[in-house]
Design a protein around this motif. Structure first.
Motif, PDB file in Angstrom:
ATOM      1  N   THR A  36      51.769  28.437  53.971  1.00  0.00           N
ATOM      2  CA  THR A  36      50.513  29.242  54.530  1.00  0.00           C
ATOM      3  C   THR A  36      49.855  29.683  53.552  1.00  0.00           C
ATOM      4  O   THR A  36      48.542  29.784  53.532  1.00  0.00           O
ATOM      5  CB  THR A  36      51.017  30.412  55.547  1.00  0.00           C
ATOM      6  N   ALA A  37      50.484  30.373  52.608  1.00  0.00           N
ATOM      7  CA  ALA A  37      49.796  30.891  51.363  1.00  0.00           C
ATOM      8  C   ALA A  37      48.841  29.643  50.599  1.00  0.00           C
ATOM      9  O   ALA A  37      47.882  30.021  50.358  1.00  0.00           O
ATOM     10  CB  ALA A  37      50.969  31.500  50.465  1.00  0.00           C
ATOM     11  N   ALA A  38      49.831  28.669  50.189  1.00  0.00           N
ATOM     12  CA  ALA A  38      48.871  27.594  49.490  1.00  0.00           C
ATOM     13  C   ALA A  38      47.859  27.014  50.158  1.00  0.00           C
ATOM     14  O   ALA A  38      46.711  26.808  49.759  1.00  0.00           O
ATOM     15  CB  ALA A  38      50.166  26.489  49.186  1.00  0.00           C
ATOM     16  N   VAL A  50      36.111  36.887  41.113  1.00  0.00           N
ATOM     17  CA  VAL A  50      37.298  36.275  40.135  1.00  0.00           C
ATOM     18  C   VAL A  50      38.469  37.402  40.506  1.00  0.00           C
ATOM     19  O   VAL A  50      39.404  36.771  40.550  1.00  0.00           O
ATOM     20  CB  VAL A  50      36.810  36.345  38.719  1.00  0.00           C
ATOM     21  N   GLN A  51      38.252  38.742  40.350  1.00  0.00           N
ATOM     22  CA  GLN A  51      39.371  39.496  40.393  1.00  0.00           C
ATOM     23  C   GLN A  51      40.058  39.491  41.737  1.00  0.00           C
ATOM     24  O   GLN A  51      41.199  39.451  41.840  1.00  0.00           O
ATOM     25  CB  GLN A  51      38.921  41.091  40.379  1.00  0.00           C
ATOM     26  N   SER A  52      39.025  39.380  42.791  1.00  0.00           N
ATOM     27  CA  SER A  52      39.603  39.386  44.143  1.00  0.00           C
ATOM     28  C   SER A  52      40.474  38.125  44.440  1.00  0.00           C
ATOM     29  O   SER A  52      41.768  38.097  45.092  1.00  0.00           O
ATOM     30  CB  SER A  52      38.751  39.364  45.038  1.00  0.00           C
ATOM     31  N   VAL A  53      40.187  37.012  43.961  1.00  0.00           N
ATOM     32  CA  VAL A  53      40.926  35.732  44.065  1.00  0.00           C
ATOM     33  C   VAL A  53      42.355  36.002  43.228  1.00  0.00           C
ATOM     34  O   VAL A  53      43.209  35.495  43.769  1.00  0.00           O
ATOM     35  CB  VAL A  53      40.230  34.530  43.730  1.00  0.00           C
ATOM     36  N   LYS A  54      42.187  36.427  41.909  1.00  0.00           N
ATOM     37  CA  LYS A  54      43.485  36.679  41.338  1.00  0.00           C
ATOM     38  C   LYS A  54      44.520  37.715  42.085  1.00  0.00           C
ATOM     39  O   LYS A  54      45.751  37.276  42.174  1.00  0.00           O
ATOM     40  CB  LYS A  54      43.158  37.346  39.956  1.00  0.00           C
ATOM     41  N   GLU A  55      44.035  38.477  42.530  1.00  0.00           N
ATOM     42  CA  GLU A  55      44.955  39.667  43.363  1.00  0.00           C
ATOM     43  C   GLU A  55      45.524  39.046  44.608  1.00  0.00           C
ATOM     44  O   GLU A  55      46.523  39.192  44.962  1.00  0.00           O
ATOM     45  CB  GLU A  55      44.145  40.874  43.709  1.00  0.00           C
ATOM     46  N   SER A  84      49.210  38.446  45.291  1.00  0.00           N
ATOM     47  CA  SER A  84      50.076  39.159  46.480  1.00  0.00           C
ATOM     48  C   SER A  84      50.467  37.950  47.554  1.00  0.00           C
ATOM     49  O   SER A  84      51.462  38.081  48.277  1.00  0.00           O
ATOM     50  CB  SER A  84      48.987  39.765  47.179  1.00  0.00           C
ATOM     51  N   LEU A  85      50.057  36.750  47.295  1.00  0.00           N
ATOM     52  CA  LEU A  85      50.663  35.572  48.181  1.00  0.00           C
ATOM     53  C   LEU A  85      51.897  34.922  47.517  1.00  0.00           C
ATOM     54  O   LEU A  85      52.406  33.878  47.833  1.00  0.00           O
ATOM     55  CB  LEU A  85      49.460  34.765  48.527  1.00  0.00           C
ATOM     56  N   ASN A  86      51.978  35.331  46.271  1.00  0.00           N
ATOM     57  CA  ASN A  86      52.959  34.949  45.410  1.00  0.00           C
ATOM     58  C   ASN A  86      52.870  33.435  45.130  1.00  0.00           C
ATOM     59  O   ASN A  86      53.677  32.453  44.901  1.00  0.00           O
ATOM     60  CB  ASN A  86      54.481  35.005  46.126  1.00  0.00           C
TER      61      ASN A  86
END
Length: 397
Positions: A190-192, A325-330, A334-336
């Protein structure tokens, strides 16, 4: 001067809860009498293949199955599925599964009527002049959007090159998008696949080939993903979130199929071919670092996305682009989402392969659509950065 744009989608799209029940009707619409269902062992174990066969039988349509798809699709899978299609005298192809099943079915659909080797169709060297076999695509993950694209990516088993093939004949005749089929998706998938869909939408929006129709779909997909991906990951039974993600993945697929993808996908395919990292995971591993690299060349476009992630905050374009950029990193943290080192890839082997991967990435053409077009040396540097990329540390700096 403005130039006209073409926008392609499947002729028929059935979506939201209960869409799977329409497979028999769609098969009849395509005048099928016997379908080859291309799927995998997991879908078979979950009972989806049997359910599909039952729904077809209720519509008086026979079926045969090919369950050999495993991870990324290869030319071997295509050849095996095509042989069964011919031996069973089928006249319809149904893909049931993730992007690998759908991509395999796309290749079978054009080879069954046009012949040759699937690699012959790469870079437009050979066009499917004969109408392909009708194809119904049924995704069971919310990620690739392959059910709504005219693209297939097949690995050459000899050269270990992912062959990206794009032509209108690869577009499925019908897409059936039922979020209920995604409820069984494992958490990490689901994350990937969710970040994969985000990659499709973001790259479609910043692509040099973007246009108003693709912009509309890309931004809609990003809104849905920003609001629902974490929910879908945290609670696999959240039907509302899964429904939103299925819709987002399809919209993102339509967007990138018509606007093209960029550097993330160009770099992702060689990682999958050489190190067997599933496409969704490799895209997710690359997206934060590639956005960081590309940011200065697409500030306004990334600013639009940043304001989706933080709608209530007043920001300059530069601040909003950085927020993307920061939101995608975060989100990836959070999705490991692991990096390549955490995935288990040997560092020396990866570094030794950088030059080949960079050349293969450039040969695919996708990096040329990026707002900032990289050199081979820059791609090699990016590969070095992403091997042990720590998004959360960069967020906190």
């Amino acid at each position: 001067m403005n130039t006209s744009k073409e926008f392609l989608t499947p002729p028929s799209i059935v979506y939201l809860q209960g869409a799977f029940q329409q497979v028999g009707k769609q098969a009849l619409n395509l005048k099928g009498s016997k379908a080859l269902i291309i799927s995998d062992a997991i879908m078979n174990k979950l009972g989806y293949v049997d359910e599909c066969r039952k729904l077809l039988k209720d519509a008086e349509i026979e079926s045969a199955i090919y369950l050999g798809v495993a991870s990324e699709p290869t030319d071997d899978f295509v050849a095996e599925a095509l042989r069964i299609y011919e031996e069973e005298h089928c006249d319809l192809v149904i893909s049931l599964g993730g992007g690998s099943c759908i991509d395999t079915a796309k290749a079978v659909s054009i080879l069954a009527t046009n012949g040759g080797y699937i690699g012959d169709y790469m870079s437009g060297r050979k066009l499917a002049e004969q109408r392909p076999v009708p194809h119904i695509a049924i995704p069971t993950t919310a990620g690739t959007g392959a059910e709504a694209t005219d693209v297939t990516v097949i690995t050459n088993s000899t050269t270990q090159v992912k062959m990206m093939i794009k032509q209108p004949a690869l577009m499925p005749d019908a897409a059936i998008v039922d979020p209920m089929l995604t409820l069984s998706t494992p958490e990490k998938v689901t994350a990937a696949t969710g970040v994969d869909a985000l990659s499709h939408a973001v790259e479609a929006y910043i692509s040099r080939k973007a246009h108003p129709m693709t912009d509309m779909l890309a931004l809609s997909a990003i809104r849905l993903i920003a609001a629902n991906l974490q929910r879908a990951y945290d609670n696999p039974e959240d039907v509302e979130a899964k429904e939103a993600m299925s819709l987002a993945a399809m919209q993102a697929g339509m967007a990138f199929s018509n606007a093209s993808v960029c550097l993330v996908h160009g770099m992702s395919r060689p990682i999958g071919a050489l190190f067997h990292v599933p496409h969704g995971f490799s895209n997710a591993m690359l997206l934060p670092a590639v956005l960081e690299y590309s940011k200065d060349a697409c500030v306004e476009r990334l600013a639009d996305i940043g304001r989706i992630f933080s709608p209530d905050e007043k920001m300059t374009n530069e601040e909003a682009a950085e927020r993307t950029v920061q939101s995608v990193k975060e989100l990836c943290h959070s999705l490991n989402i692991p990096n390549l080192k955490e995935w288990g890839i040997d560092e020396q082997a990866f570094m030794d392969a950088r030059e080949k991967m960079a050349n293969d990435a450039l040969d695919s053409g996708s990096p040329g659509n990026n707002p900032k077009v990289p050199t081979g040396e820059e791609i090699m540097e990016l590969y070095q950065i992403v091997y042990n990329y720590q998004a959360v540390e960069r967020v906190n700096q």
